[in-house]
Design a protein around this motif. Structure first.
Motif, PDB file in Angstrom:
ATOM      1  N   GLU A   1      -9.927   4.724 -12.925  1.00  0.00           N
ATOM      2  CA  GLU A   1      -8.965   5.575 -13.621  1.00  0.00           C
ATOM      3  C   GLU A   1      -7.557   5.016 -13.451  1.00  0.00           C
ATOM      4  OE1 GLU A   1      -7.082   9.880 -12.844  1.00  0.00           O
ATOM      5  OE2 GLU A   1      -9.248   9.871 -13.130  1.00  0.00           O
ATOM      6  N   LYS A   2      -7.264   4.583 -12.225  1.00  0.00           N
ATOM      7  CA  LYS A   2      -5.924   4.085 -11.919  1.00  0.00           C
ATOM      8  C   LYS A   2      -6.034   3.000 -10.863  1.00  0.00           C
ATOM      9  CE  LYS A   2      -3.027   6.795  -9.608  1.00  0.00           C
ATOM     10  NZ  LYS A   2      -2.032   7.818  -9.266  1.00  0.00           N
ATOM     11  N   LEU A   3      -5.174   2.013 -10.969  1.00  0.00           N
ATOM     12  CA  LEU A   3      -5.120   0.926 -10.002  1.00  0.00           C
ATOM     13  C   LEU A   3      -3.669   0.766  -9.562  1.00  0.00           C
ATOM     14  CD1 LEU A   3      -7.152  -1.138  -8.834  1.00  0.00           C
ATOM     15  CD2 LEU A   3      -6.365  -2.736 -10.543  1.00  0.00           C
ATOM     16  N   GLU A   4      -3.417   0.959  -8.280  1.00  0.00           N
ATOM     17  CA  GLU A   4      -2.060   0.860  -7.734  1.00  0.00           C
ATOM     18  C   GLU A   4      -1.954  -0.381  -6.864  1.00  0.00           C
ATOM     19  OE1 GLU A   4      -0.298   4.758  -6.249  1.00  0.00           O
ATOM     20  OE2 GLU A   4      -2.466   5.120  -6.203  1.00  0.00           O
ATOM     21  N   MET A   5      -0.851  -1.071  -7.007  1.00  0.00           N
ATOM     22  CA  MET A   5      -0.591  -2.236  -6.164  1.00  0.00           C
ATOM     23  C   MET A   5       0.697  -1.947  -5.402  1.00  0.00           C
ATOM     24  SD  MET A   5      -0.494  -6.129  -7.314  1.00  0.00           S
ATOM     25  CE  MET A   5      -0.233  -7.446  -6.183  1.00  0.00           C
ATOM     26  N   ILE A   6       0.599  -1.904  -4.084  1.00  0.00           N
ATOM     27  CA  ILE A   6       1.741  -1.595  -3.236  1.00  0.00           C
ATOM     28  C   ILE A   6       2.095  -2.844  -2.456  1.00  0.00           C
ATOM     29  CG2 ILE A   6       2.631  -0.102  -1.414  1.00  0.00           C
ATOM     30  CD1 ILE A   6       0.438   1.921  -2.280  1.00  0.00           C
ATOM     31  N   SER A   7       3.333  -3.286  -2.597  1.00  0.00           N
ATOM     32  CA  SER A   7       3.744  -4.546  -1.979  1.00  0.00           C
ATOM     33  C   SER A   7       4.008  -4.389  -0.486  1.00  0.00           C
ATOM     34  CB  SER A   7       4.983  -5.093  -2.682  1.00  0.00           C
ATOM     35  OG  SER A   7       6.034  -4.163  -2.551  1.00  0.00           O
ATOM     36  N   LEU A   8       4.384  -5.481   0.128  1.00  0.00           N
ATOM     37  CA  LEU A   8       4.687  -5.512   1.548  1.00  0.00           C
ATOM     38  C   LEU A   8       5.811  -4.533   1.885  1.00  0.00           C
ATOM     39  CD1 LEU A   8       4.929  -9.380   1.883  1.00  0.00           C
ATOM     40  CD2 LEU A   8       2.931  -7.992   2.262  1.00  0.00           C
ATOM     41  N   SER A   9       5.790  -4.015   3.089  1.00  0.00           N
ATOM     42  CA  SER A   9       6.855  -3.120   3.539  1.00  0.00           C
ATOM     43  C   SER A   9       7.065  -3.322   5.031  1.00  0.00           C
ATOM     44  CB  SER A   9       6.483  -1.664   3.248  1.00  0.00           C
ATOM     45  OG  SER A   9       5.374  -1.274   4.032  1.00  0.00           O
ATOM     46  N   GLN A  10       8.056  -2.637   5.570  1.00  0.00           N
ATOM     47  CA  GLN A  10       8.319  -2.743   7.003  1.00  0.00           C
ATOM     48  C   GLN A  10       7.170  -2.158   7.807  1.00  0.00           C
ATOM     49  OE1 GLN A  10      12.047  -0.807   7.690  1.00  0.00           O
ATOM     50  NE2 GLN A  10      13.220  -2.665   7.352  1.00  0.00           N
ATOM     51  N   SER A  11       6.532  -1.114   7.254  1.00  0.00           N
ATOM     52  CA  SER A  11       5.470  -0.453   8.000  1.00  0.00           C
ATOM     53  C   SER A  11       4.120  -1.148   7.863  1.00  0.00           C
ATOM     54  CB  SER A  11       5.344   1.008   7.562  1.00  0.00           C
ATOM     55  OG  SER A  11       4.998   1.073   6.203  1.00  0.00           O
ATOM     56  N   CYS A  12       3.974  -2.002   6.846  1.00  0.00           N
ATOM     57  CA  CYS A  12       2.702  -2.702   6.655  1.00  0.00           C
ATOM     58  C   CYS A  12       2.949  -4.082   6.064  1.00  0.00           C
ATOM     59  CB  CYS A  12       1.791  -1.897   5.729  1.00  0.00           C
ATOM     60  SG  CYS A  12       0.142  -2.611   5.603  1.00  0.00           S
ATOM     61  N   PRO A  13       2.546  -5.127   6.751  1.00  0.00           N
ATOM     62  CA  PRO A  13       2.812  -6.489   6.281  1.00  0.00           C
ATOM     63  C   PRO A  13       1.789  -7.010   5.270  1.00  0.00           C
ATOM     64  CG  PRO A  13       1.794  -6.563   8.426  1.00  0.00           C
ATOM     65  CD  PRO A  13       1.985  -5.105   8.099  1.00  0.00           C
ATOM     66  N   ARG A  14       0.950  -6.126   4.705  1.00  0.00           N
ATOM     67  CA  ARG A  14      -0.077  -6.556   3.757  1.00  0.00           C
ATOM     68  C   ARG A  14       0.148  -5.911   2.393  1.00  0.00           C
ATOM     69  NH1 ARG A  14      -4.223  -4.761   7.958  1.00  0.00           N
ATOM     70  NH2 ARG A  14      -4.169  -2.929   6.661  1.00  0.00           N
ATOM     71  N   VAL A  15      -0.319  -6.585   1.366  1.00  0.00           N
ATOM     72  CA  VAL A  15      -0.337  -6.010   0.019  1.00  0.00           C
ATOM     73  C   VAL A  15      -1.526  -5.062  -0.038  1.00  0.00           C
ATOM     74  CG1 VAL A  15      -0.688  -6.519  -2.425  1.00  0.00           C
ATOM     75  CG2 VAL A  15       0.701  -8.046  -1.024  1.00  0.00           C
TER      76      VAL A  15
END
Length: 97
Positions: A46-60
């Motif tokens: 239904e939906k696909l979200e891509m969340i980039s790197l952040s300070q709290s998580c170093p992974r995509v």
């Protein structure tokens, strides 16, 4: 101790220092703790979200919401299947514009 000296001492302790603060993230862990390597049918998404790197998580992070039961799955962005799905979606988006 003198009352004025005590007052100055207390004010010194209670006054914030002039150094700017660095806001800390509320969560210090990644949204996707468990990443699935299962194949995903693109028609069932239904939906696909891509969340980039952040300070709290170093992974995509790639989060898929399924049509049938609204289940959310974290997908492995390094998986060949997921890379192919993302490539196909990007081609579809560029054709529209």
């Amino acid at each position: 101790m003198n009352q004025s000296a005590l007052l100055i001492f207390c004010l010194t302790l209670l006054t914030p220092s002039g150094a700017p603060g660095i806001p800390l993230p509320r969560t210090t862990r990644c949204t996707c703790v468990i990443v699935s390597d299962k194949s995903v049918n693109p028609n069932s998404l239904e939906k696909l979200e891509m969340i980039s790197l952040s300070q709290s998580c170093p992974r995509v992070k790639i989060i898929a919401t399924m049509k049938k039961n609204k289940e959310k799955r974290c997908l492995n962005p390094e998986s060949k299947i997921i890379k192919n799905i993302l490539k196909a979606l990007s081609k579809k988006i560029f054709k529209r514009s």
